[in-house]
Design a protein around this motif. Structure first.
Motif, PDB file in Angstrom:
ATOM      1  N   PRO A  48       0.811  -1.224   0.000  1.00 51.79           N
ATOM      2  CA  PRO A  48       0.000   0.000   0.000  1.00 51.79           C
ATOM      3  C   PRO A  48       0.842   1.271   0.000  1.00 51.79           C
ATOM      4  O   PRO A  48       0.400   2.299  -0.515  1.00 51.79           O
ATOM      5  CB  PRO A  48      -0.833  -0.127   1.283  1.00 51.79           C
ATOM      6  CG  PRO A  48      -0.127  -1.147   2.119  1.00 51.79           C
ATOM      7  CD  PRO A  48       0.536  -2.088   1.161  1.00 51.79           C
ATOM      8  N   GLU A  49       2.067   1.191   0.550  1.00 53.43           N
ATOM      9  CA  GLU A  49       2.937   2.375   0.548  1.00 53.43           C
ATOM     10  C   GLU A  49       3.326   2.797  -0.863  1.00 53.43           C
ATOM     11  O   GLU A  49       3.692   3.954  -1.104  1.00 53.43           O
ATOM     12  CB  GLU A  49       4.210   2.112   1.354  1.00 53.43           C
ATOM     13  CG  GLU A  49       3.983   1.785   2.816  1.00 53.43           C
ATOM     14  CD  GLU A  49       3.921   0.289   3.072  1.00 53.43           C
ATOM     15  OE1 GLU A  49       3.497  -0.465   2.164  1.00 53.43           O
ATOM     16  OE2 GLU A  49       4.301  -0.127   4.188  1.00 53.43           O
ATOM     17  N   GLY A  50       3.272   1.851  -1.806  1.00 60.08           N
ATOM     18  CA  GLY A  50       3.639   2.142  -3.185  1.00 60.08           C
ATOM     19  C   GLY A  50       2.461   2.464  -4.073  1.00 60.08           C
ATOM     20  O   GLY A  50       2.616   2.576  -5.294  1.00 60.08           O
ATOM     21  N   ALA A  51       1.281   2.633  -3.487  1.00 60.85           N
ATOM     22  CA  ALA A  51       0.064   2.939  -4.251  1.00 60.85           C
ATOM     23  C   ALA A  51      -0.351   4.367  -3.942  1.00 60.85           C
ATOM     24  O   ALA A  51      -0.973   4.639  -2.914  1.00 60.85           O
ATOM     25  CB  ALA A  51      -1.053   1.958  -3.893  1.00 60.85           C
ATOM     26  N   LEU A  52       0.025   5.302  -4.813  1.00 58.28           N
ATOM     27  CA  LEU A  52      -0.216   6.722  -4.570  1.00 58.28           C
ATOM     28  C   LEU A  52      -1.168   7.304  -5.614  1.00 58.28           C
ATOM     29  O   LEU A  52      -1.202   6.860  -6.755  1.00 58.28           O
ATOM     30  CB  LEU A  52       1.098   7.510  -4.643  1.00 58.28           C
ATOM     31  CG  LEU A  52       2.199   7.158  -3.647  1.00 58.28           C
ATOM     32  CD1 LEU A  52       3.427   8.040  -3.908  1.00 58.28           C
ATOM     33  CD2 LEU A  52       1.720   7.319  -2.216  1.00 58.28           C
ATOM     34  N   CYS A  53      -1.907   8.321  -5.189  1.00 60.05           N
ATOM     35  CA  CYS A  53      -2.714   9.076  -6.141  1.00 60.05           C
ATOM     36  C   CYS A  53      -2.673  10.550  -5.793  1.00 60.05           C
ATOM     37  O   CYS A  53      -2.368  10.929  -4.659  1.00 60.05           O
ATOM     38  CB  CYS A  53      -4.156   8.566  -6.192  1.00 60.05           C
ATOM     39  SG  CYS A  53      -5.119   8.839  -4.695  1.00 60.05           S
ATOM     40  N   ALA A  54      -2.947  11.376  -6.798  1.00 64.55           N
ATOM     41  CA  ALA A  54      -3.065  12.827  -6.621  1.00 64.55           C
ATOM     42  C   ALA A  54      -4.522  13.193  -6.809  1.00 64.55           C
ATOM     43  O   ALA A  54      -5.154  12.805  -7.792  1.00 64.55           O
ATOM     44  CB  ALA A  54      -2.191  13.554  -7.640  1.00 64.55           C
ATOM     45  N   GLU A  55      -5.066  13.952  -5.865  1.00 64.12           N
ATOM     46  CA  GLU A  55      -6.492  14.269  -5.859  1.00 64.12           C
ATOM     47  C   GLU A  55      -6.692  15.781  -5.822  1.00 64.12           C
ATOM     48  O   GLU A  55      -6.056  16.472  -5.020  1.00 64.12           O
ATOM     49  CB  GLU A  55      -7.147  13.604  -4.656  1.00 64.12           C
ATOM     50  CG  GLU A  55      -8.645  13.701  -4.578  1.00 64.12           C
ATOM     51  CD  GLU A  55      -9.192  12.946  -3.378  1.00 64.12           C
ATOM     52  OE1 GLU A  55      -9.979  12.017  -3.565  1.00 64.12           O
ATOM     53  OE2 GLU A  55      -8.801  13.296  -2.236  1.00 64.12           O
ATOM     54  N   ILE A  56      -7.562  16.289  -6.682  1.00 63.28           N
ATOM     55  CA  ILE A  56      -7.920  17.695  -6.698  1.00 63.28           C
ATOM     56  C   ILE A  56      -9.448  17.794  -6.660  1.00 63.28           C
ATOM     57  O   ILE A  56     -10.134  17.209  -7.499  1.00 63.28           O
ATOM     58  CB  ILE A  56      -7.391  18.402  -7.961  1.00 63.28           C
ATOM     59  CG1 ILE A  56      -5.858  18.432  -7.961  1.00 63.28           C
ATOM     60  CG2 ILE A  56      -7.936  19.837  -8.053  1.00 63.28           C
ATOM     61  CD1 ILE A  56      -5.244  19.083  -9.183  1.00 63.28           C
ATOM     62  N   ASP A  57      -9.968  18.522  -5.663  1.00 61.00           N
ATOM     63  CA  ASP A  57     -11.421  18.690  -5.524  1.00 61.00           C
ATOM     64  C   ASP A  57     -12.165  17.363  -5.562  1.00 61.00           C
ATOM     65  O   ASP A  57     -13.221  17.234  -6.188  1.00 61.00           O
ATOM     66  CB  ASP A  57     -11.960  19.618  -6.618  1.00 61.00           C
ATOM     67  CG  ASP A  57     -11.548  21.073  -6.407  1.00 61.00           C
ATOM     68  OD1 ASP A  57     -11.219  21.434  -5.264  1.00 61.00           O
ATOM     69  OD2 ASP A  57     -11.544  21.829  -7.399  1.00 61.00           O
ATOM     70  N   GLY A  58     -11.588  16.351  -4.922  1.00 62.18           N
ATOM     71  CA  GLY A  58     -12.243  15.053  -4.844  1.00 62.18           C
ATOM     72  C   GLY A  58     -12.113  14.182  -6.069  1.00 62.18           C
ATOM     73  O   GLY A  58     -12.667  13.085  -6.105  1.00 62.18           O
ATOM     74  N   THR A  59     -11.368  14.654  -7.068  1.00 66.39           N
ATOM     75  CA  THR A  59     -11.173  13.884  -8.297  1.00 66.39           C
ATOM     76  C   THR A  59      -9.735  13.406  -8.392  1.00 66.39           C
ATOM     77  O   THR A  59      -8.801  14.195  -8.205  1.00 66.39           O
ATOM     78  CB  THR A  59     -11.507  14.735  -9.537  1.00 66.39           C
ATOM     79  OG1 THR A  59     -12.869  15.148  -9.466  1.00 66.39           O
ATOM     80  CG2 THR A  59     -11.294  13.938 -10.822  1.00 66.39           C
ATOM     81  N   ILE A  60      -9.532  12.123  -8.682  1.00 68.25           N
ATOM     82  CA  ILE A  60      -8.184  11.583  -8.848  1.00 68.25           C
ATOM     83  C   ILE A  60      -7.674  11.969 -10.232  1.00 68.25           C
ATOM     84  O   ILE A  60      -8.277  11.627 -11.253  1.00 68.25           O
ATOM     85  CB  ILE A  60      -8.177  10.057  -8.673  1.00 68.25           C
ATOM     86  CG1 ILE A  60      -8.497   9.708  -7.219  1.00 68.25           C
ATOM     87  CG2 ILE A  60      -6.820   9.462  -9.073  1.00 68.25           C
ATOM     88  CD1 ILE A  60      -8.572   8.226  -6.927  1.00 68.25           C
ATOM     89  N   VAL A  61      -6.573  12.714 -10.253  1.00 65.78           N
ATOM     90  CA  VAL A  61      -6.027  13.226 -11.521  1.00 65.78           C
ATOM     91  C   VAL A  61      -4.627  12.697 -11.810  1.00 65.78           C
ATOM     92  O   VAL A  61      -4.032  13.033 -12.842  1.00 65.78           O
ATOM     93  CB  VAL A  61      -6.028  14.770 -11.526  1.00 65.78           C
ATOM     94  CG1 VAL A  61      -7.454  15.294 -11.463  1.00 65.78           C
ATOM     95  CG2 VAL A  61      -5.195  15.326 -10.364  1.00 65.78           C
TER      96      VAL A  61
END
Length: 216
Positions: A48-61
């Protein structure tokens, strides 16, 4: 200016992550090569430490996925083998290298520096887990214009000194990654003539004598 959250992705994000892949890799890229829920389930379960996402206003971008491995110079090195076709069932909890499986950012957000922030976050993971390095194979899509004129090694050298701008390699160089070798038949990629350049970021808190590259 928009507030951005970099976090670990979870099962609730799977639908959004698959939609992100569709945005980042539209046809003619085959849809069967987008993440599927079984792969994503392995990511969040095994590392799980290697599973990243970037989120803006609740949307994964944006997203980035990695696994831990201890790699040897003599073993076969291509994306499918090293990453278990993206399922990371070969993840080694004590592996000395964090290996990049995938990184992508939605086209509308590619000028926001999100790819850099995802990589910076993974560098922090390298340090936190006391690994030696972050490693991964970078596409070299600009090479399509130099095939027959430059060898892959010459092309990467020209990119490294700024004579050529490559959409992927130049970005990785700007993020602190350094080339350590060229791998033939890394992935089916016509633009790169199936080559990839292995690019490394070393943990600055580890000793230089532990330096590694595929040329030995």
């Amino acid at each position: 200016m928009l507030p951005v959250t970099i976090r670990n992705y979870a099962r609730r994000d799977f639908t959004d992550l698959i939609s992100l892949q569709a945005l980042c890799f539209p046809p003619p890229f085959p849809s069967e090569l987008w993440w599927n829920e079984r792969q994503l389930a392995e990511h969040v379960t095994r590392f799980p430490e290697g599973a990243l996402c970037a989120e803006i206003d609740g949307t994964i971008v944006g997203s980035m996925t990695a696994l831990r491995r201890t790699l040897h110079r003599t073993e076969k090195h291509d994306w499918a083998t090293v990453t278990d076709d993206g399922y990371i069932r070969n993840h080694e909890p004590e592996g000395d290298t964090i290996y990049v499986v995938d990184i992508c950012v939605a086209p509308a957000f590619r000028k926001f520096g999100l790819g850099k922030w995802l990589l910076q976050s993974m560098y922090e993971t390298v340090v936190h887990l006391d690994c030696l390095r972050l490693l991964g194979g970078g596409r070299m899509p600009g090479y399509v214009h130099s095939i027959g004129r430059l060898t892959p090694e010459q092309y990467v050298e020209q990119v490294a000194i700024g004579e050529i701008i490559d959409p992927v390699i130049t970005f990785l160089l700007r993020c602190g990654r350094l080339p350590v070798g060229i791998v033939p038949n890394y992935i089916d990629d016509e633009q790169s003539a199936n080559y990839a350049v292995l690019m490394e970021w070393r943990n600055p808190f580890k000793k230089e004598r532990e330096k590694w590259n595929i040329f030995g």
